[in-house]
Scaffold this motif. Structure first.
Motif, PDB file in Angstrom:
ATOM      1  N   ARG A   1      -0.589   6.097  10.774  1.00 13.45           N
ATOM      2  CA  ARG A   1      -1.437   4.914  10.648  1.00 13.45           C
ATOM      3  C   ARG A   1      -2.871   5.329  10.401  1.00 13.45           C
ATOM      4  O   ARG A   1      -3.308   6.431  10.746  1.00 13.45           O
ATOM      5  N   VAL A   2      -3.638   4.412   9.797  1.00 13.97           N
ATOM      6  CA  VAL A   2      -4.995   4.741   9.408  1.00 13.97           C
ATOM      7  C   VAL A   2      -5.899   4.975  10.617  1.00 13.97           C
ATOM      8  O   VAL A   2      -6.928   5.666  10.519  1.00 13.97           O
ATOM      9  N   ASP A   3      -5.511   4.415  11.790  1.00 14.07           N
ATOM     10  CA  ASP A   3      -6.332   4.617  12.976  1.00 14.07           C
ATOM     11  C   ASP A   3      -5.932   5.855  13.770  1.00 14.07           C
ATOM     12  O   ASP A   3      -6.485   6.117  14.840  1.00 14.07           O
ATOM     13  N   ASP A   4      -4.982   6.631  13.251  1.00 19.59           N
ATOM     14  CA  ASP A   4      -4.569   7.868  13.908  1.00 19.59           C
ATOM     15  C   ASP A   4      -5.668   8.912  13.721  1.00 19.59           C
ATOM     16  O   ASP A   4      -6.154   9.138  12.605  1.00 19.59           O
ATOM     17  N   GLU A   5      -6.058   9.566  14.794  1.00 17.96           N
ATOM     18  CA  GLU A   5      -7.146  10.540  14.731  1.00 17.96           C
ATOM     19  C   GLU A   5      -6.803  11.738  13.850  1.00 17.96           C
ATOM     20  O   GLU A   5      -7.692  12.449  13.378  1.00 17.96           O
ATOM     21  N   ARG A   6      -5.508  11.980  13.605  1.00 20.59           N
ATOM     22  CA  ARG A   6      -5.098  13.116  12.782  1.00 20.59           C
ATOM     23  C   ARG A   6      -5.466  12.924  11.310  1.00 20.59           C
ATOM     24  O   ARG A   6      -5.475  13.890  10.546  1.00 20.59           O
ATOM     25  N   VAL A   7      -5.755  11.701  10.892  1.00 22.13           N
ATOM     26  CA  VAL A   7      -6.093  11.455   9.497  1.00 22.13           C
ATOM     27  C   VAL A   7      -7.575  11.193   9.312  1.00 22.13           C
ATOM     28  O   VAL A   7      -7.990  10.701   8.253  1.00 22.13           O
ATOM     29  N   ASP A   8      -8.376  11.514  10.306  1.00 20.38           N
ATOM     30  CA  ASP A   8      -9.823  11.339  10.143  1.00 20.38           C
ATOM     31  C   ASP A   8     -10.364  12.245   9.045  1.00 20.38           C
ATOM     32  O   ASP A   8     -11.401  11.955   8.450  1.00 20.38           O
ATOM     33  N   ALA A   9      -9.674  13.366   8.805  1.00 20.10           N
ATOM     34  CA  ALA A   9     -10.052  14.284   7.722  1.00 20.10           C
ATOM     35  C   ALA A   9      -8.863  14.388   6.767  1.00 20.10           C
ATOM     36  O   ALA A   9      -7.836  15.005   7.101  1.00 20.10           O
ATOM     37  N   LEU A  10      -8.973  13.780   5.602  1.00 21.85           N
ATOM     38  CA  LEU A  10      -7.890  13.785   4.625  1.00 21.85           C
ATOM     39  C   LEU A  10      -7.692  15.161   4.013  1.00 21.85           C
ATOM     40  O   LEU A  10      -8.656  15.926   3.841  1.00 21.85           O
ATOM     41  N   GLU A  11      -6.437  15.468   3.693  1.00 28.01           N
ATOM     42  CA  GLU A  11      -6.098  16.715   3.030  1.00 28.01           C
ATOM     43  C   GLU A  11      -5.647  16.426   1.601  1.00 28.01           C
ATOM     44  O   GLU A  11      -5.175  15.324   1.289  1.00 28.01           O
ATOM     45  N   LEU A  12      -5.793  17.442   0.721  1.00 25.09           N
ATOM     46  CA  LEU A  12      -5.434  17.243  -0.689  1.00 25.09           C
ATOM     47  C   LEU A  12      -3.963  16.914  -0.882  1.00 25.09           C
ATOM     48  O   LEU A  12      -3.583  16.246  -1.838  1.00 25.09           O
ATOM     49  N   SER A  13      -3.122  17.387   0.039  1.00 29.69           N
ATOM     50  CA  SER A  13      -1.683  17.139  -0.079  1.00 29.69           C
ATOM     51  C   SER A  13      -1.276  15.770   0.455  1.00 29.69           C
ATOM     52  O   SER A  13      -0.113  15.386   0.341  1.00 29.69           O
ATOM     53  N   ASP A  14      -2.212  15.032   1.039  1.00 31.43           N
ATOM     54  CA  ASP A  14      -1.901  13.721   1.600  1.00 31.43           C
ATOM     55  C   ASP A  14      -1.710  12.689   0.480  1.00 31.43           C
ATOM     56  O   ASP A  14      -2.234  12.825  -0.627  1.00 31.43           O
ATOM     57  N   ARG A  15      -0.968  11.638   0.823  1.00 31.59           N
ATOM     58  CA  ARG A  15      -0.820  10.484  -0.058  1.00 31.59           C
ATOM     59  C   ARG A  15      -1.248   9.236   0.715  1.00 31.59           C
ATOM     60  O   ARG A  15      -0.949   9.104   1.903  1.00 31.59           O
ATOM     61  N   LEU A  16      -1.929   8.340   0.024  1.00 30.48           N
ATOM     62  CA  LEU A  16      -2.483   7.153   0.661  1.00 30.48           C
ATOM     63  C   LEU A  16      -1.642   5.927   0.349  1.00 30.48           C
ATOM     64  O   LEU A  16      -1.262   5.698  -0.810  1.00 30.48           O
ATOM     65  N   LEU A  17      -1.356   5.145   1.375  1.00 25.87           N
ATOM     66  CA  LEU A  17      -0.783   3.812   1.188  1.00 25.87           C
ATOM     67  C   LEU A  17      -1.934   2.819   1.246  1.00 25.87           C
ATOM     68  O   LEU A  17      -2.617   2.706   2.257  1.00 25.87           O
ATOM     69  N   TYR A  18      -2.142   2.105   0.147  1.00 26.86           N
ATOM     70  CA  TYR A  18      -3.300   1.224   0.074  1.00 26.86           C
ATOM     71  C   TYR A  18      -2.919  -0.091  -0.601  1.00 26.86           C
ATOM     72  O   TYR A  18      -1.844  -0.209  -1.201  1.00 26.86           O
ATOM     73  N   ILE A  19      -3.797  -1.073  -0.508  1.00 28.11           N
ATOM     74  CA  ILE A  19      -3.591  -2.366  -1.136  1.00 28.11           C
ATOM     75  C   ILE A  19      -4.206  -2.331  -2.530  1.00 28.11           C
ATOM     76  O   ILE A  19      -5.409  -2.078  -2.675  1.00 28.11           O
ATOM     77  N   ARG A  20      -3.399  -2.593  -3.511  1.00 35.80           N
ATOM     78  CA  ARG A  20      -3.808  -2.538  -4.899  1.00 35.80           C
ATOM     79  C   ARG A  20      -3.774  -3.929  -5.501  1.00 35.80           C
ATOM     80  O   ARG A  20      -2.866  -4.715  -5.244  1.00 35.80           O
ATOM     81  N   SER A  21      -4.766  -4.231  -6.310  1.00 35.64           N
ATOM     82  CA  SER A  21      -4.765  -5.515  -7.001  1.00 35.64           C
ATOM     83  C   SER A  21      -3.938  -5.419  -8.274  1.00 35.64           C
ATOM     84  O   SER A  21      -3.651  -4.318  -8.768  1.00 35.64           O
TER      85      SER A  21
END
Length: 363
Positions: free
Chosen positions: A339-359
């Motif tokens: 989840r976005v409020d998880d402290e482990r994702v406070d620093a994004l990594e290049l290998s990460d993928r984002l779930l986001y709201i797209r128009s």
């Protein structure tokens, strides 16, 4: 001994679909074709017939010194005229042959070419056109099946084309998945016809049969969606599909939450509890119906907003997803959703993928 004989009889009845000739699979595996107007087909046949006629005329005309007109005995050494060549080709290709009554004058022969022959061609089209078209369609379908089985890779197999299956397919097509990359496995003839009309490849048979899944090339599929109407069938299909393809992503729908662990044990990557999900939306709608409307908007790719996934860009690495211009809902890291409020994702990594709201405009 009795069990052995029974197994042999069942094996004889349930023939290996994948080893059958492509022409024998026309009634099982269907590859969609583009619609062609009947008038266009007739026009194409007429053009082909005329092409064959004029090709024969040219051949006869080039070799006109080798032909003689028995009706012109006094001038037997004269070569055939172009009209004679056209007449000869016409009566030959139309299988008319020579009878006791033959046109002699040029005007009679011209009428034979311009009037009688088109009538003969039309008659032949009406008489044998249906049979020829049926044979041609079967041969063409068999050839398409052969090519498809050799080339299909990284596609999505959808088991069941009921309400859940159709909705899943619509969502994939809304996310720009080509219909040619979707294969439907279904037994219901009505559902199969709907899938064919939607331009999808279809396989007729029970997905609990490994041979049917092999025919759908499950072993080469990228993803498998199990959208059956019964939980026990979903478990069996998932188990069979996982055995055939250990690496594919399997998304299975389950009606009752108590059966969810069975699907997980059978090899499902992701499970969706349809009854509880629908129940929660119904309960939310009694108090805040606008929330349900927004959820439907997010789940419909063609309208308003949608939930999408993308790779982290180099300039975003090291930063927090909450500081991005996109509305980020979660981060996928090493296959786990955080989840976005998880402290482990406070620093994004290049290998990460984002779930986001797209128009809709961002597609």
């Amino acid at each position: 001994m009795a069990k052995g004989r029974l197994r042999r009889r069942l094996a004889a009845v349930n023939q290996d679909l994948t080893s059958r000739h492509d022409a024998d699979l026309v009634d099982v595996l269907s590859i969609p074709e583009k619609f062609v107007s009947p008038w266009r087909r007739i026009f194409t046949r007429v053009l082909l017939a005329l092409g064959a006629l004029f090709a024969a005329v040219l051949i006869v005309y080039v070799d006109r010194h080798g032909y003689r007109d028995i009706e012109s005995a006094p001038n037997a050494n004269d070569p055939l005229s172009f009209l004679d060549c056209l007449y000869y080709a016409t009566v030959s290709l139309s299988t008319t042959g020579y009878g006791d009554i033959t046109p002699v004058t040029p005007s009679a022969r011209l009428i034979n070419v311009l009037v009688i022959t088109p009538l003969r061609v039309a008659f032949l089209i009406v008489l044998i056109g249906t049979t020829v078209e049926t044979l041609t369609n079967q041969s063409r379908q068999a050839l398409k099946i052969q090519r498809w089985r050799r080339s299909v890779r990284n596609h999505t197999v959808v088991v069941g084309y009921g309400t859940k299956g159709r909705t899943a397919v619509a969502a994939m097509i809304g996310d720009d998945v080509a219909p040619a990359d979707i294969v439907i496995v279904e037994q219901d003839p009505v559902a199969l016809e709907k899938a064919k009309n939607a331009g999808l490849v279809t396989v007729r048979g029970s997905a609990s049969d490994s041979e049917v899944l092999r025919l759908a090339s499950v072993q080469h599929a990228k993803a498998i969606i199990v959208a059956t109407n019964r939980d026990d069938t979903a478990v069996l299909v998932t188990l069979t599909a996982r055995e055939l393809n250990p690496k594919a992503t399997i998304i299975a729908a389950v009606r009752e939450a108590e059966n969810q662990h069975l699907l997980k044990q059978s090899g499902a990557t992701t499970t969706v509890v349809t009854s509880e999900t629908a129940g929660r939306l119904l309960g939310i709608a009694t108090q805040t119906p606008s929330v349900v409307e927004m959820m439907e908007d997010l789940l419909t790719p063609d309208e308003g907003f949608a939930i999408a996934e993308r790779q982290v860009e180099p300039k975003e690495a090291g930063g927090s997803p909450r500081h991005l211009t996109d509305i980020v809902l979660g981060v996928v890291r090493e296959g786990d959703l955080l989840r976005v409020d998880d402290e482990r994702v406070d620093a994004l990594e290049l290998s990460d993928r984002l779930l986001y709201i797209r128009s809709k405009e961002e597609r």
